[in-house]
Design a protein around this motif. Structure first.
Motif, PDB file in Angstrom:
ATOM      1  N   ARG A 180       0.852  -1.186   0.000  1.00 47.52           N
ATOM      2  CA  ARG A 180       0.000   0.000   0.000  1.00 47.52           C
ATOM      3  C   ARG A 180       0.890   1.239   0.000  1.00 47.52           C
ATOM      4  NH1 ARG A 180      -2.561  -3.135   3.937  1.00 47.52           N
ATOM      5  NH2 ARG A 180      -1.489  -1.921   5.544  1.00 47.52           N
ATOM      6  N   GLY A 181       0.403   2.305  -0.618  1.00 43.86           N
ATOM      7  CA  GLY A 181       1.114   3.569  -0.587  1.00 43.86           C
ATOM      8  C   GLY A 181       2.098   3.704  -1.725  1.00 43.86           C
ATOM      9  N   SER A 182       3.135   4.508  -1.466  1.00 42.95           N
ATOM     10  CA  SER A 182       4.127   4.796  -2.492  1.00 42.95           C
ATOM     11  C   SER A 182       5.036   3.599  -2.720  1.00 42.95           C
ATOM     12  CB  SER A 182       4.955   6.019  -2.083  1.00 42.95           C
ATOM     13  OG  SER A 182       5.625   5.762  -0.860  1.00 42.95           O
ATOM     14  N   THR A 183       5.944   3.742  -3.651  1.00 34.43           N
ATOM     15  CA  THR A 183       6.829   2.647  -4.039  1.00 34.43           C
ATOM     16  C   THR A 183       7.760   2.269  -2.883  1.00 34.43           C
ATOM     17  OG1 THR A 183       6.794   3.370  -6.345  1.00 34.43           O
ATOM     18  CG2 THR A 183       8.603   1.922  -5.663  1.00 34.43           C
ATOM     19  N   VAL A 184       7.870   0.958  -2.645  1.00 30.09           N
ATOM     20  CA  VAL A 184       8.812   0.434  -1.656  1.00 30.09           C
ATOM     21  C   VAL A 184       9.995  -0.130  -2.419  1.00 30.09           C
ATOM     22  CG1 VAL A 184       9.179  -1.194   0.226  1.00 30.09           C
ATOM     23  CG2 VAL A 184       6.952  -0.095  -0.061  1.00 30.09           C
ATOM     24  N   GLU A 185      11.161   0.402  -2.159  1.00 30.43           N
ATOM     25  CA  GLU A 185      12.347   0.052  -2.930  1.00 30.43           C
ATOM     26  C   GLU A 185      13.153  -1.051  -2.261  1.00 30.43           C
ATOM     27  OE1 GLU A 185      14.491   3.663  -3.289  1.00 30.43           O
ATOM     28  OE2 GLU A 185      13.104   4.561  -4.742  1.00 30.43           O
ATOM     29  N   ASN A 186      13.874  -1.775  -3.120  1.00 28.53           N
ATOM     30  CA  ASN A 186      14.840  -2.787  -2.674  1.00 28.53           C
ATOM     31  C   ASN A 186      14.222  -3.789  -1.688  1.00 28.53           C
ATOM     32  OD1 ASN A 186      17.285  -4.121  -2.474  1.00 28.53           O
ATOM     33  ND2 ASN A 186      18.110  -2.735  -0.918  1.00 28.53           N
ATOM     34  N   VAL A 187      13.176  -4.479  -2.133  1.00 30.79           N
ATOM     35  CA  VAL A 187      12.481  -5.472  -1.298  1.00 30.79           C
ATOM     36  C   VAL A 187      13.126  -6.837  -1.500  1.00 30.79           C
ATOM     37  CG1 VAL A 187      10.282  -6.618  -0.840  1.00 30.79           C
ATOM     38  CG2 VAL A 187      10.339  -4.172  -1.422  1.00 30.79           C
ATOM     39  N   THR A 188      13.423  -7.520  -0.404  1.00 30.88           N
ATOM     40  CA  THR A 188      13.956  -8.883  -0.433  1.00 30.88           C
ATOM     41  C   THR A 188      13.180  -9.756   0.548  1.00 30.88           C
ATOM     42  OG1 THR A 188      15.633  -8.330   1.223  1.00 30.88           O
ATOM     43  CG2 THR A 188      16.285  -8.180  -1.091  1.00 30.88           C
ATOM     44  N   VAL A 189      13.125 -11.057   0.246  1.00 33.43           N
ATOM     45  CA  VAL A 189      12.467 -12.037   1.120  1.00 33.43           C
ATOM     46  C   VAL A 189      13.489 -13.104   1.474  1.00 33.43           C
ATOM     47  CG1 VAL A 189      10.601 -13.710   1.354  1.00 33.43           C
ATOM     48  CG2 VAL A 189      10.228 -11.608   0.047  1.00 33.43           C
ATOM     49  N   ARG A 190      13.709 -13.302   2.772  1.00 29.05           N
ATOM     50  CA  ARG A 190      14.679 -14.293   3.226  1.00 29.05           C
ATOM     51  C   ARG A 190      13.954 -15.476   3.873  1.00 29.05           C
ATOM     52  NH1 ARG A 190      18.004 -12.966   8.412  1.00 29.05           N
ATOM     53  NH2 ARG A 190      16.106 -13.905   9.284  1.00 29.05           N
ATOM     54  N   HIS A 191      14.341 -16.699   3.460  1.00 34.25           N
ATOM     55  CA  HIS A 191      13.791 -17.923   4.032  1.00 34.25           C
ATOM     56  C   HIS A 191      14.910 -18.676   4.755  1.00 34.25           C
ATOM     57  CE1 HIS A 191      10.097 -17.398   1.765  1.00 34.25           C
ATOM     58  NE2 HIS A 191      10.798 -17.261   0.663  1.00 34.25           N
ATOM     59  N   ARG A 192      14.582 -19.223   5.925  1.00 34.25           N
ATOM     60  CA  ARG A 192      15.521 -20.044   6.670  1.00 34.25           C
ATOM     61  C   ARG A 192      14.825 -21.316   7.147  1.00 34.25           C
ATOM     62  NH1 ARG A 192      18.918 -15.956  10.709  1.00 34.25           N
ATOM     63  NH2 ARG A 192      20.421 -15.210   9.134  1.00 34.25           N
ATOM     64  N   ALA A 193      15.535 -22.455   7.034  1.00 35.84           N
ATOM     65  CA  ALA A 193      15.060 -23.729   7.575  1.00 35.84           C
ATOM     66  C   ALA A 193      15.922 -24.071   8.775  1.00 35.84           C
ATOM     67  CB  ALA A 193      15.142 -24.832   6.524  1.00 35.84           C
ATOM     68  N   ILE A 194      15.297 -24.219   9.950  1.00 32.43           N
ATOM     69  CA  ILE A 194      16.006 -24.483  11.198  1.00 32.43           C
ATOM     70  C   ILE A 194      15.508 -25.809  11.750  1.00 32.43           C
ATOM     71  CG2 ILE A 194      16.447 -23.651  13.533  1.00 32.43           C
ATOM     72  CD1 ILE A 194      15.994 -20.827  12.492  1.00 32.43           C
ATOM     73  N   ASP A 195      16.463 -26.681  12.113  1.00 38.93           N
ATOM     74  CA  ASP A 195      16.103 -27.988  12.654  1.00 38.93           C
ATOM     75  C   ASP A 195      15.307 -27.817  13.947  1.00 38.93           C
ATOM     76  OD1 ASP A 195      16.705 -30.513  14.446  1.00 38.93           O
ATOM     77  OD2 ASP A 195      17.111 -31.107  12.387  1.00 38.93           O
ATOM     78  N   ALA A 196      14.158 -28.498  14.025  1.00 39.89           N
ATOM     79  CA  ALA A 196      13.271 -28.337  15.179  1.00 39.89           C
ATOM     80  C   ALA A 196      13.875 -28.879  16.454  1.00 39.89           C
ATOM     81  CB  ALA A 196      11.929 -29.016  14.900  1.00 39.89           C
ATOM     82  N   ASP A 197      14.749 -29.887  16.365  1.00 43.65           N
ATOM     83  CA  ASP A 197      15.340 -30.488  17.564  1.00 43.65           C
ATOM     84  C   ASP A 197      16.625 -29.796  17.999  1.00 43.65           C
ATOM     85  OD1 ASP A 197      13.289 -32.373  17.669  1.00 43.65           O
ATOM     86  OD2 ASP A 197      14.360 -33.740  16.323  1.00 43.65           O
ATOM     87  N   SER A 198      17.536 -29.577  17.071  1.00 45.01           N
ATOM     88  CA  SER A 198      18.839 -29.021  17.418  1.00 45.01           C
ATOM     89  C   SER A 198      18.877 -27.502  17.363  1.00 45.01           C
ATOM     90  CB  SER A 198      19.916 -29.583  16.478  1.00 45.01           C
ATOM     91  OG  SER A 198      19.684 -29.165  15.146  1.00 45.01           O
ATOM     92  N   GLY A 199      17.957 -26.879  16.620  1.00 48.78           N
ATOM     93  CA  GLY A 199      17.986 -25.442  16.463  1.00 48.78           C
ATOM     94  C   GLY A 199      19.049 -24.946  15.502  1.00 48.78           C
ATOM     95  N   LEU A 200      19.690 -25.852  14.769  1.00 50.72           N
ATOM     96  CA  LEU A 200      20.746 -25.480  13.841  1.00 50.72           C
ATOM     97  C   LEU A 200      20.157 -25.062  12.493  1.00 50.72           C
ATOM     98  CD1 LEU A 200      23.349 -28.310  14.557  1.00 50.72           C
ATOM     99  CD2 LEU A 200      23.361 -25.971  15.438  1.00 50.72           C
ATOM    100  N   LEU A 201      20.855 -24.137  11.858  1.00 50.99           N
ATOM    101  CA  LEU A 201      20.441 -23.680  10.534  1.00 50.99           C
ATOM    102  C   LEU A 201      20.751 -24.761   9.508  1.00 50.99           C
ATOM    103  CD1 LEU A 201      19.407 -21.400   8.672  1.00 50.99           C
ATOM    104  CD2 LEU A 201      21.787 -20.625   8.498  1.00 50.99           C
ATOM    105  N   VAL A 202      19.723 -25.160   8.746  1.00 55.04           N
ATOM    106  CA  VAL A 202      19.876 -26.210   7.746  1.00 55.04           C
ATOM    107  C   VAL A 202      20.071 -25.615   6.361  1.00 55.04           C
ATOM    108  CG1 VAL A 202      18.777 -28.207   6.679  1.00 55.04           C
ATOM    109  CG2 VAL A 202      18.540 -27.824   9.143  1.00 55.04           C
ATOM    110  N   ASP A 203      19.281 -24.611   6.002  1.00 52.58           N
ATOM    111  CA  ASP A 203      19.400 -23.997   4.686  1.00 52.58           C
ATOM    112  C   ASP A 203      18.851 -22.582   4.754  1.00 52.58           C
ATOM    113  OD1 ASP A 203      20.054 -23.752   2.029  1.00 52.58           O
ATOM    114  OD2 ASP A 203      18.201 -24.646   1.289  1.00 52.58           O
ATOM    115  N   GLU A 204      19.323 -21.739   3.835  1.00 50.05           N
ATOM    116  CA  GLU A 204      18.889 -20.345   3.773  1.00 50.05           C
ATOM    117  C   GLU A 204      18.886 -19.882   2.323  1.00 50.05           C
ATOM    118  OE1 GLU A 204      19.998 -15.988   5.759  1.00 50.05           O
ATOM    119  OE2 GLU A 204      21.493 -17.596   5.701  1.00 50.05           O
ATOM    120  N   THR A 205      17.888 -19.089   1.962  1.00 50.92           N
ATOM    121  CA  THR A 205      17.813 -18.528   0.621  1.00 50.92           C
ATOM    122  C   THR A 205      17.208 -17.136   0.690  1.00 50.92           C
ATOM    123  OG1 THR A 205      17.000 -18.878  -1.629  1.00 50.92           O
ATOM    124  CG2 THR A 205      15.546 -19.520   0.152  1.00 50.92           C
ATOM    125  N   VAL A 206      17.666 -16.255  -0.194  1.00 51.61           N
ATOM    126  CA  VAL A 206      17.183 -14.876  -0.256  1.00 51.61           C
ATOM    127  C   VAL A 206      16.664 -14.617  -1.666  1.00 51.61           C
ATOM    128  CG1 VAL A 206      17.766 -12.439  -0.036  1.00 51.61           C
ATOM    129  CG2 VAL A 206      18.792 -14.113   1.525  1.00 51.61           C
TER     130      VAL A 206
END
Length: 339
Positions: free
Chosen positions: A70-96
Motif C-alpha cells: 500500500r502507498g508509495s513505491t517500496v524500494e529494494n524489497v527482499t524475502v529471506r527464508h531459513r530452515a532451522i532444525d526443530a530439535d537441534s535449532g541449527l540452521l539447515v538452509d537459507e535462501t534470499v
C-alpha cells in the motif's frame, strides 16, 4: 416575483453555501494524487509451503509468499527464508529472493525454496526486508518430511490390498517324485488417474528354513487402466516337501516401487505364514528367584521324589546303617580278645 427569478435565487444560495463549506473545511476536497505521497507499506499476507522435488536423502520445499503493498513505491524489497532444525535449532538452509521495487497496490506472489534432509521436523522462518529494514516476518513449522515419497519411487501402480482376495495366490500346477511346479498369480492395481506404463514383476521362491532361493522369475506387467486390477501369472519350480516364501516386487526402471509376500506350504507337517512378526523379549533377573526355582523343582519331581526326600531326612546321618553295624561287630571282637 415570478418563478424564474425564484429558481435563480435558490441556485445562487446553494452555490454560496457550497463555497462557504469549502472555505470552512479546506481538506474537504483532496487531490487524488496525494494518496501516492503516503509512505509505502509492505507486509506478509500469506505463506504456503508445498513439497517440491523429493530425492532419496533430501527434499526441496517450495515456499509461496504473498506480499501486500500500500502507498508509495517500496524500494529494494527482499524475502529471506531459513530452515532451522526443530530439535537441534541449527540452521539447515537459507535462501534470499530479490523482489526489487514494489509500486503496485495489492498483493504480489514471490516464490522461494529450501533444501532439507528427509528426516525430522523444521521451523521455516520468512522475513521481508525493504532497504535492509525488517518489515514483516512469519514462522511455519513442518514435520513428517520422511513420509514424502521420492520422485523416482512415486508410482500409482502397486500390489492390490484386499481383505479376502489374495494379493499372491499359489497353487500346485504339477508334481513329480521330487519337485513341484507352482502357479503363482499376483494382483496389481492402478490407483492413479491415467493408464500406467509397463513395469517389471520379480518373484523369488525362498525356502523358509534356510532362506535359499529355490527359483525366481520375471514378468512384465502391461498397461493397467486407472482404477483397475490386473492379475499376472507365472510358474516356479522347487523341491517338494518344504515350505517356501514367495517374495514379489514391482520395479520401474530398476527402482523398487512396491513389495509383498505370499507362502507355499508343501510340508504337510509344518506350516508358515507370510509377514511373520518377530518380537524381542527382554531378560530380567527378577523373573527368576531362588524360592520360585525350588518350588518349581519340587513340583517337577512329584510325589515319589517327595517321599524319597522324607526318607533321607529320617535316616541316620553319615555313611548309612550297614557301616554302623560293621562298626559294632568290630568293637565286640576287640572286647572279647581283651577279656
Amino acid at each position: 416575483m415570478d418563478t424564474r427569478t425564484t429558481l435563480l435565487a435558490v441556485a445562487a444560495a446553494v452555490v454560496l453555501a457550497g463555497a462557504v463549506g469549502i472555505v470552512a473545511v479546506p481538506d474537504a476536497v483532496d487531490d487524488p494524487r496525494a494518496e501516492t505521497d503516503r509512505p509505502g507499506q509492505i507486509e506478509l499476507a500469506d505463506v504456503v509451503v508445498a513439497p517440491g522435488e523429493i530425492r532419496g536423502e533430501t527434499a526441496t520445499l517450495d515456499l509461496l509468499v504473498d506480499l501486500r503493498h500500500r502507498g508509495s513505491t517500496v524500494e529494494n524489497v527482499t524475502v529471506r527464508h531459513r530452515a532451522i532444525d526443530a530439535d537441534s535449532g541449527l540452521l539447515v538452509d537459507e535462501t534470499v529472493v530479490d523482489v526489487g521495487d514494489v509500486d503496485r497496490d495489492g498483493e504480489t506472489t514471490v516464490n522461494g525454496s529450501l533444501d532439507v534432509e528427509r528426516e525430522g521436523g523444521y521451523r521455516l522462518e520468512t522475513v521481508v526486508y525493504a532497504n535492509g529494514e525488517r518489515r514483516s516476518e512469519r514462522t511455519t513449522r513442518i514435520a513428517g518430511v520422511s513420509a514424502l515419497t521420492p520422485s523416482y519411487a512415486d508410482s500409482a501402480v502397486g500390489f492390490a490390498d484386499g481383505n479376502v482376495w489374495p494379493t499372491v495366490a499359489v497353487s500346485v500346477a504339477e508334481t513329480t517324485e521330487e519337485t513341484a511346479t507352482l502357479s503363482v498369480s499376483v494382483s496389481v492395481t492402478n490407483r492413479g488417474d491415467d493408464a500406467s506404463e509397463e513395469i517389471d514383476l520379480r518373484l523369488l521362491l525362498r525356502q523358509a528354513d534356510s532362506n535359499v532361493i529355490a527359483d525366481e522369475a520375471t514378468e512384465t506387467v502391461g498397461s493397467v487402466r486407472p482404477g483397475r486390477t490386473d492379475t499376472v501369472t507365472t510358474t516356479l519350480e522347487a523341491p517338494d516337501g518344504y515350505n517356501y516364501y514367495v517374495d514379489a516386487a514391482l520395479f520401474d526402471d530398476d527402482v523398487l516401487i512396491d513389495e509383498t509376500q505370499g507362502v507355499a506350504n508343501l510340508d504337510p507337517q509344518e506350516r508358515i505364514t507370510a509377514n511373520e512378526t518377530v518380537r524381542d523379549v527382554s531378560f530380567e533377573i527378577e523373573d527368576f528367584n531362588q524360592d520360585g526355582g525350588d518350588d518349581a523343582l519340587e513340583d517337577e519331581r512329584g510325589d515319589d521324589a517327595s517321599d524319597r526326600n522324607r526318607g533321607t531326612d529320617d535316616s541316620t546321618p553319615g555313611f548309612g546303617p550297614l557301616v554302623a553295624l560293621a562298626g559294632l561287630l568290630a568293637a565286640a571282637l576287640l572286647a572279647r580278645r581283651a577279656s
